[in-house]
Scaffold this motif. Structure first.
Motif, mmCIF file in Angstrom:
data_model
loop_
_atom_site.group_PDB
_atom_site.id
_atom_site.type_symbol
_atom_site.label_atom_id
_atom_site.label_comp_id
_atom_site.label_asym_id
_atom_site.label_seq_id
_atom_site.Cartn_x
_atom_site.Cartn_y
_atom_site.Cartn_z
ATOM 1 N N VAL A 5 -11.907 0.373 22.942
ATOM 2 C CA VAL A 5 -13.281 0.493 23.428
ATOM 3 C C VAL A 5 -13.981 1.613 22.680
ATOM 4 C CG1 VAL A 5 -14.753 0.926 25.411
ATOM 5 C CG2 VAL A 5 -12.611 -0.341 25.710
ATOM 6 N N GLU A 6 -15.034 1.237 21.949
ATOM 7 C CA GLU A 6 -15.806 2.218 21.200
ATOM 8 C C GLU A 6 -16.985 2.723 22.034
ATOM 9 O OE1 GLU A 6 -14.679 -1.206 18.348
ATOM 10 O OE2 GLU A 6 -15.530 -0.959 20.350
ATOM 11 N N SER A 7 -17.385 3.943 21.760
ATOM 12 C CA SER A 7 -18.573 4.510 22.404
ATOM 13 C C SER A 7 -19.131 5.609 21.509
ATOM 14 C CB SER A 7 -18.233 5.079 23.789
ATOM 15 O OG SER A 7 -17.287 6.122 23.686
ATOM 16 N N GLY A 8 -20.342 6.035 21.827
ATOM 17 C CA GLY A 8 -20.929 7.165 21.119
ATOM 18 C C GLY A 8 -22.012 6.813 20.121
ATOM 19 N N GLY A 9 -22.270 5.532 19.934
ATOM 20 C CA GLY A 9 -23.310 5.146 19.000
ATOM 21 C C GLY A 9 -24.694 5.489 19.531
ATOM 22 N N GLY A 10 -25.677 5.343 18.666
ATOM 23 C CA GLY A 10 -27.048 5.630 19.067
ATOM 24 C C GLY A 10 -27.975 5.702 17.885
ATOM 25 N N LEU A 11 -29.154 6.226 18.144
ATOM 26 C CA LEU A 11 -30.182 6.391 17.120
ATOM 27 C C LEU A 11 -30.239 7.856 16.706
ATOM 28 C CD1 LEU A 11 -32.654 5.386 15.497
ATOM 29 C CD2 LEU A 11 -34.030 5.843 17.552
ATOM 30 N N VAL A 12 -30.217 8.092 15.409
ATOM 31 C CA VAL A 12 -30.252 9.462 14.903
ATOM 32 C C VAL A 12 -31.066 9.490 13.616
ATOM 33 C CG1 VAL A 12 -28.107 9.173 13.592
ATOM 34 C CG2 VAL A 12 -28.808 11.464 14.331
ATOM 35 N N ARG A 38 -17.102 -0.866 9.731
ATOM 36 C CA ARG A 38 -18.508 -0.996 10.071
ATOM 37 C C ARG A 38 -19.086 -2.253 9.440
ATOM 38 N NH1 ARG A 38 -21.212 4.144 6.799
ATOM 39 N NH2 ARG A 38 -20.749 3.432 4.664
ATOM 40 N N GLN A 39 -20.122 -2.755 10.101
ATOM 41 C CA GLN A 39 -20.762 -3.973 9.624
ATOM 42 C C GLN A 39 -22.258 -3.844 9.763
ATOM 43 O OE1 GLN A 39 -19.327 -7.555 11.516
ATOM 44 N NE2 GLN A 39 -20.068 -8.828 9.822
ATOM 45 N N LYS A 86 -26.888 8.899 6.728
ATOM 46 C CA LYS A 86 -27.887 8.296 5.858
ATOM 47 C C LYS A 86 -28.327 6.954 6.450
ATOM 48 C CE LYS A 86 -25.376 10.148 1.858
ATOM 49 N NZ LYS A 86 -24.696 9.800 0.577
ATOM 50 N N PRO A 87 -29.502 6.490 6.095
ATOM 51 C CA PRO A 87 -29.929 5.172 6.597
ATOM 52 C C PRO A 87 -28.922 4.069 6.278
ATOM 53 C CG PRO A 87 -31.792 6.331 5.676
ATOM 54 C CD PRO A 87 -30.582 7.181 5.375
ATOM 55 N N GLU A 88 -28.238 4.191 5.163
ATOM 56 C CA GLU A 88 -27.264 3.158 4.793
ATOM 57 C C GLU A 88 -26.008 3.198 5.650
ATOM 58 O OE1 GLU A 88 -28.779 5.348 2.756
ATOM 59 O OE2 GLU A 88 -27.411 6.051 1.168
ATOM 60 N N ASP A 89 -25.873 4.194 6.502
ATOM 61 C CA ASP A 89 -24.769 4.225 7.460
ATOM 62 C C ASP A 89 -25.072 3.380 8.693
ATOM 63 O OD1 ASP A 89 -24.418 7.702 6.683
ATOM 64 O OD2 ASP A 89 -23.125 6.064 5.982
ATOM 65 N N THR A 90 -26.282 2.885 8.791
ATOM 66 C CA THR A 90 -26.653 2.041 9.918
ATOM 67 C C THR A 90 -25.768 0.802 9.967
ATOM 68 O OG1 THR A 90 -28.960 2.785 9.930
ATOM 69 C CG2 THR A 90 -28.500 0.620 10.903
ATOM 70 N N ALA A 91 -25.119 0.602 11.103
ATOM 71 C CA ALA A 91 -24.166 -0.501 11.235
ATOM 72 C C ALA A 91 -23.623 -0.513 12.661
ATOM 73 C CB ALA A 91 -23.009 -0.328 10.257
ATOM 74 N N GLY A 118 -17.453 -2.869 19.499
ATOM 75 C CA GLY A 118 -18.312 -2.158 18.552
ATOM 76 C C GLY A 118 -19.349 -1.295 19.248
ATOM 77 N N THR A 119 -19.821 -0.308 18.516
ATOM 78 C CA THR A 119 -20.915 0.546 18.991
ATOM 79 C C THR A 119 -21.924 0.672 17.853
ATOM 80 O OG1 THR A 119 -21.450 2.681 20.016
ATOM 81 C CG2 THR A 119 -19.748 2.710 18.317
ATOM 82 N N ARG A 120 -23.181 0.542 18.193
ATOM 83 C CA ARG A 120 -24.225 0.484 17.169
ATOM 84 C C ARG A 120 -24.704 1.878 16.807
ATOM 85 N NH1 ARG A 120 -27.105 -3.648 15.362
ATOM 86 N NH2 ARG A 120 -26.258 -4.961 17.045
ATOM 87 N N VAL A 121 -24.799 2.092 15.501
ATOM 88 C CA VAL A 121 -25.340 3.348 14.961
ATOM 89 C C VAL A 121 -26.559 3.006 14.113
ATOM 90 C CG1 VAL A 121 -24.908 5.274 13.394
ATOM 91 C CG2 VAL A 121 -23.111 4.516 14.977
#
Length: 125
Positions: A5-12, A38-39, A86-91, A118-121
């Motif tokens: 179970v993943e957690s901790g993603g968000g908008l940064v 990551r995807q 970086k923006p390219e880490d968005t996944a 998955g958790t979205r970043v």
């Protein structure tokens, strides 16, 4: 076998940091390497980082020096500290455990099982 179970993603914002967590159940979890993948939209899932049962870590070139993988076997949790985002880490970021115990983390998806949801970043520019 129970999915991780993943957690901790968000908008940064770009340049910021996030810490992802990957929680597992099972008394033998500490014996297994765990990988972070990551995807991004329209792209294949790819390896980002991994940690062996003994703390040995492997990183994809695109994240090396910015991401740090660690584990706390006492609480069956793997962490991915992500700095200088970086923006390219968005996944969507996924964790999974290696098929075989006591191995080193590999970069192939087929080597892993017990995938989480998955958790979205999202990293804004």
């Amino acid at each position: 076998q129970v999915p991780l179970v993943e957690s901790g993603g968000g908008l940064v914002q770009a340049g910021g940091s996030l810490r992802l967590s990957c929680a597992a159940s099972g008394r033998n979890f500490s014996r297994y390497a765990v990988g972070w993948f990551r995807q991004s939209p329209g792209k294949e899932r790819s390896f980002a980082a991994g940690i062996a049962w003994n703390g040995y870590t492997v990183y994809a070139p695109s994240v090396k020096g910015r991401f740090t993988c660690s584990r706390d076997n006492a609480v069956n949790t793997i962490y991915l500290q992500m700095n200088s985002l970086k923006p390219e880490d968005t996944a969507v970021y996924y964790c999974a455990s290696h098929r075989f115990p006591s191995g080193v983390p590999t970069m192939r998806l087929v080597d892993y099982v017990n995938w989480g949801q998955g958790t979205r970043v999202t990293v804004s520019s």
